[in-house]
Design an enzyme around this catalytic site. Structure first.
Site, mmCIF file in Angstrom:
data_model
loop_
_atom_site.group_PDB
_atom_site.id
_atom_site.type_symbol
_atom_site.label_atom_id
_atom_site.label_comp_id
_atom_site.label_asym_id
_atom_site.label_seq_id
_atom_site.Cartn_x
_atom_site.Cartn_y
_atom_site.Cartn_z
ATOM 1 N N ASP A 3 -62.574 18.079 -12.539
ATOM 2 C CA ASP A 3 -62.598 17.514 -11.198
ATOM 3 C C ASP A 3 -63.188 18.587 -10.268
ATOM 4 O OD1 ASP A 3 -61.814 15.907 -8.897
ATOM 5 O OD2 ASP A 3 -60.221 17.401 -8.638
ATOM 6 N N ASP A 5 -63.044 18.652 -6.205
ATOM 7 C CA ASP A 5 -62.288 19.010 -4.996
ATOM 8 C C ASP A 5 -60.810 19.228 -5.317
ATOM 9 O OD1 ASP A 5 -64.572 18.656 -3.218
ATOM 10 O OD2 ASP A 5 -64.370 16.535 -3.722
ATOM 11 N N ASP A 14 -60.758 21.362 9.157
ATOM 12 C CA ASP A 14 -61.291 21.619 10.496
ATOM 13 C C ASP A 14 -60.217 22.311 11.318
ATOM 14 O OD1 ASP A 14 -63.568 20.126 12.620
ATOM 15 O OD2 ASP A 14 -61.810 21.181 13.396
ATOM 16 N N THR A 53 -66.609 13.789 -10.389
ATOM 17 C CA THR A 53 -66.019 13.838 -9.055
ATOM 18 C C THR A 53 -66.184 12.534 -8.292
ATOM 19 O OG1 THR A 53 -66.112 15.025 -6.926
ATOM 20 C CG2 THR A 53 -68.154 14.956 -8.195
ATOM 21 N N GLN A 55 -66.796 10.933 -4.871
ATOM 22 C CA GLN A 55 -67.349 11.320 -3.557
ATOM 23 C C GLN A 55 -67.623 10.054 -2.750
ATOM 24 O OE1 GLN A 55 -67.502 14.369 -2.387
ATOM 25 N NE2 GLN A 55 -66.756 15.275 -4.293
ATOM 26 N N CYS A 92 -69.062 9.682 -8.493
ATOM 27 C CA CYS A 92 -68.925 8.310 -8.022
ATOM 28 C C CYS A 92 -69.061 8.347 -6.509
ATOM 29 C CB CYS A 92 -67.583 7.706 -8.418
ATOM 30 S SG CYS A 92 -67.266 6.149 -7.536
ATOM 31 N N HIS A 94 -69.137 5.589 -4.685
ATOM 32 C CA HIS A 94 -68.691 4.269 -4.206
ATOM 33 C C HIS A 94 -67.322 4.375 -3.540
ATOM 34 C CE1 HIS A 94 -71.051 3.675 -8.053
ATOM 35 N NE2 HIS A 94 -71.846 3.170 -7.118
ATOM 36 N N ARG A 113 -65.328 5.114 -10.353
ATOM 37 C CA ARG A 113 -64.377 5.825 -9.499
ATOM 38 C C ARG A 113 -63.093 6.092 -10.279
ATOM 39 N NH1 ARG A 113 -62.983 7.020 -4.195
ATOM 40 N NH2 ARG A 113 -60.825 6.599 -3.629
ATOM 41 N N LYS A 114 -62.751 7.380 -10.433
ATOM 42 C CA LYS A 114 -61.490 7.711 -11.093
ATOM 43 C C LYS A 114 -60.338 7.054 -10.327
ATOM 44 C CE LYS A 114 -62.542 12.085 -10.540
ATOM 45 N NZ LYS A 114 -62.449 13.573 -10.478
ATOM 46 N N ASP A 139 -56.531 17.723 -10.346
ATOM 47 C CA ASP A 139 -55.346 18.004 -9.525
ATOM 48 C C ASP A 139 -54.631 16.742 -9.071
ATOM 49 O OD1 ASP A 139 -57.498 17.348 -7.790
ATOM 50 O OD2 ASP A 139 -56.400 18.230 -6.114
HETATM 51 MG MG LIG Z 1 -59.291 16.647 -6.842
HETATM 52 ZN ZN LIG Z 2 -68.269 4.465 -8.621
#
Ligand SMILES: [Mg+2]
Ligand SMILES: [Zn+2]
Length: 203
Positions: A3, A5, A14, A53, A55, A92, A94, A113-114, A139
């Site tokens: 993975d 992130d 931020d 990942t 996204q 991914c 989507h 998408r996981k 994670d």
């Molecule tokens: Mg993660």
């Molecule tokens: Zn996807």
């Protein structure tokens, strides 16, 4: 299968608004502590690496698919500088419901998408991997579910400030938290080096 992130790189906070996002520019890339050490342990044991990942930013109008690609490419370059080769990166882009400004072509259900295993299935096919000898490291529970669905073993990296993951930890932590575990990883660790050692002890 790694993975991105929260596993390889930190999320982006931020300072003014407190909003947490994921990196979408190379300048935002911060390797998490121990990532290089952990990956080198696995590399030296013969593992091949790929990144899988989610996204959803492009589907939500937060940033473009090009930004995802540019950021991923920069991460691969950084890791290469440490002697770590990433053989494939699959994202991914989507999202099931999207958000205002998102690309409508990317909104809706998808197979990648996981926790779905699409990304891992593509990588396994591209690299002719032995799934039973492969591991998904992440994670979140969606990483674990994707790994299991792809026929791989799973390693959970857990940060100490994420209570929703407590049930996946040692029995004592689960009892303390009181939540129902959605499924235990094969191994877990608080940092990538400790997770890597647990994986090497299990193979
Ligand atoms: Mg993660
Ligand atoms: Zn996807």
């Amino acid at each position: 299968m790694l993975d991105r992130d929260g596993t390889l790189i930190d999320v982006v906070r931020d300072e003014e608004t407190g909003v947490i996002t994921t990196a979408f520019h190379p300048s935002q890339l911060r390797l998490l502590p121990g990532v290089v050490e952990g990956l080198l342990l696995l590399r030296d044991a013969g593992f091949v690496f790929a990144i899988a990942t989610n996204q959803p930013g492009p589907a939500k109008g937060h940033f473009t698919v090009d930004a995802v690609t540019r950021t991923n490419d920069a991460l691969v370059t950084i890791l290469a500088g440490h002697g770590i080769t990433i053989a494939r990166v699959k994202s991914c882009v989507h999202h099931p419901s999207g958000a205002p400004g998102g690309d409508p072509n990317l909104v809706g259900p998808c197979d990648c998408r996981k926790p779905k295993p699409g990304l891992l299935n593509d990588i396994a096919r591209d690299l002719s991997l032995d799934r039973a000898a492969s591991w998904m490291i992440g994670d979140t529970t969606s990483d674990l579910e994707a790994g299991r669905a792809a026929g791989m073993r799973t390693g959970l990296l857990f940060a100490t400030n994420r209570c929703e993951l407590c049930p996946l930890r040692a029995a004592g932590a689960a009892a303390e938290c009181g939540a129902t575990p959605p499924g235990k990883p094969d191994v877990h660790g608080a940092s990538l080096p400790s997770l890597a050692r647990a994986i090497l002890a299990a193979v």
